[in-house]
Write a protein that holds these residues in place. Sequence first.
Motif, mmCIF file in Angstrom:
data_model
loop_
_atom_site.group_PDB
_atom_site.id
_atom_site.type_symbol
_atom_site.label_atom_id
_atom_site.label_comp_id
_atom_site.label_asym_id
_atom_site.label_seq_id
_atom_site.Cartn_x
_atom_site.Cartn_y
_atom_site.Cartn_z
ATOM 1 N N GLN A 96 2.658 -6.820 -1.636
ATOM 2 C CA GLN A 96 2.353 -6.649 -0.127
ATOM 3 C C GLN A 96 2.835 -5.157 0.050
ATOM 4 O OE1 GLN A 96 0.445 -8.744 1.505
ATOM 5 N NE2 GLN A 96 0.696 -7.002 2.893
ATOM 6 N N GLU A 97 4.096 -4.661 -0.523
ATOM 7 C CA GLU A 97 4.526 -3.477 -0.324
ATOM 8 C C GLU A 97 3.327 -2.436 -1.017
ATOM 9 O OE1 GLU A 97 9.383 -3.854 -0.234
ATOM 10 O OE2 GLU A 97 8.289 -3.715 -2.023
ATOM 11 N N LEU A 98 2.730 -2.833 -1.994
ATOM 12 C CA LEU A 98 2.152 -1.956 -2.798
ATOM 13 C C LEU A 98 0.745 -1.881 -2.095
ATOM 14 C CD1 LEU A 98 1.587 -0.429 -5.549
ATOM 15 C CD2 LEU A 98 1.036 -2.478 -6.614
ATOM 16 N N ILE A 99 0.209 -3.064 -1.553
ATOM 17 C CA ILE A 99 -1.124 -3.011 -0.725
ATOM 18 C C ILE A 99 -0.846 -2.065 0.510
ATOM 19 C CG2 ILE A 99 -2.448 -4.194 0.702
ATOM 20 C CD1 ILE A 99 -2.313 -6.381 -1.275
ATOM 21 N N GLN A 100 0.435 -2.151 1.216
ATOM 22 C CA GLN A 100 0.497 -1.414 2.301
ATOM 23 C C GLN A 100 0.673 0.220 2.094
ATOM 24 O OE1 GLN A 100 0.805 -2.419 5.752
ATOM 25 N NE2 GLN A 100 0.724 -0.275 6.094
ATOM 26 N N THR A 101 1.314 0.380 1.029
ATOM 27 C CA THR A 101 1.368 1.949 0.332
ATOM 28 C C THR A 101 0.070 2.466 0.140
ATOM 29 O OG1 THR A 101 3.519 1.442 -0.378
ATOM 30 C CG2 THR A 101 2.308 3.313 -1.227
ATOM 31 N N ILE A 102 -0.872 1.656 -0.509
ATOM 32 C CA ILE A 102 -2.031 1.962 -1.011
ATOM 33 C C ILE A 102 -2.891 1.875 0.341
ATOM 34 C CG2 ILE A 102 -4.216 1.523 -2.055
ATOM 35 C CD1 ILE A 102 -2.326 0.062 -4.183
ATOM 36 N N ASN A 103 -2.792 1.267 1.246
ATOM 37 C CA ASN A 103 -3.470 1.252 2.586
ATOM 38 C C ASN A 103 -3.198 2.509 3.359
ATOM 39 O OD1 ASN A 103 -4.947 -0.712 4.372
ATOM 40 N ND2 ASN A 103 -3.865 0.673 5.725
ATOM 41 N N ASN A 104 -2.030 2.896 3.296
ATOM 42 C CA ASN A 104 -1.609 4.446 3.916
ATOM 43 C C ASN A 104 -2.361 5.402 3.231
ATOM 44 O OD1 ASN A 104 0.112 3.071 5.693
ATOM 45 N ND2 ASN A 104 1.801 3.271 4.653
ATOM 46 N N ILE A 105 -2.338 5.496 1.940
ATOM 47 C CA ILE A 105 -3.064 6.354 1.261
ATOM 48 C C ILE A 105 -4.759 6.427 1.672
ATOM 49 C CG2 ILE A 105 -3.939 7.148 -1.294
ATOM 50 C CD1 ILE A 105 -1.047 6.078 -2.143
ATOM 51 N N PHE A 106 -5.289 5.318 1.606
ATOM 52 C CA PHE A 106 -6.718 5.200 2.099
ATOM 53 C C PHE A 106 -6.645 5.674 3.533
ATOM 54 C CE2 PHE A 106 -7.322 2.416 -1.420
ATOM 55 C CZ PHE A 106 -8.779 2.277 -1.373
ATOM 56 N N ILE A 107 -5.859 5.538 4.334
ATOM 57 C CA ILE A 107 -5.930 5.982 5.852
ATOM 58 C C ILE A 107 -5.995 7.735 5.968
ATOM 59 C CG2 ILE A 107 -4.622 6.208 7.873
ATOM 60 C CD1 ILE A 107 -4.066 3.254 7.561
ATOM 61 N N VAL A 117 -6.654 9.954 3.111
ATOM 62 C CA VAL A 117 -7.579 10.203 2.359
ATOM 63 C C VAL A 117 -8.929 10.123 3.112
ATOM 64 C CG1 VAL A 117 -9.062 10.338 0.118
ATOM 65 C CG2 VAL A 117 -6.611 9.996 0.083
ATOM 66 N N LEU A 118 -9.330 8.805 3.689
ATOM 67 C CA LEU A 118 -10.662 8.600 4.447
ATOM 68 C C LEU A 118 -10.436 8.936 5.840
ATOM 69 C CD1 LEU A 118 -11.526 5.206 2.470
ATOM 70 C CD2 LEU A 118 -12.041 7.213 1.982
ATOM 71 N N HIS A 139 -11.139 11.311 -4.859
ATOM 72 C CA HIS A 139 -9.904 11.634 -4.044
ATOM 73 C C HIS A 139 -8.870 10.443 -3.902
ATOM 74 C CE1 HIS A 139 -11.432 15.283 -2.721
ATOM 75 N NE2 HIS A 139 -12.763 14.917 -2.484
ATOM 76 N N LEU A 140 -9.327 9.267 -3.840
ATOM 77 C CA LEU A 140 -8.454 8.001 -3.625
ATOM 78 C C LEU A 140 -7.663 7.936 -4.974
ATOM 79 C CD1 LEU A 140 -10.619 5.571 -1.686
ATOM 80 C CD2 LEU A 140 -8.449 6.458 -0.969
#
Length: 80
Positions: free
Chosen positions: A4-15, A17-18, A44-45
């Motif tokens: 869940q922490e990994l998904i949240q961190t990746i989500n922030n990267i998506f936000i 970059v995109l 980029h992601l």
Amino acid sequence: MNKQELIQTINNIFIEVLDDDEIVITESTSADDLREWDSLNHIHLVVAIEKHFKMRFTSQEIQSWANVGDMIVNMQKKGI
């Protein structure tokens, strides 16, 4: 880092970059689900995720992903 922490961190990267504060990813999220996730932004992601986690993916690994969950499984195999 748990999944869940990994998904949240990746989500922030998506936000970042995109450039879309409304993005909420799940393990099943794929490029088909996000209008902004085109081939250029895919690069980029990947680069942003590699930099954040100080790791590298092979082109074979990247090509094998069908969704975010596949990427996370790959990251966990690398010890993230």
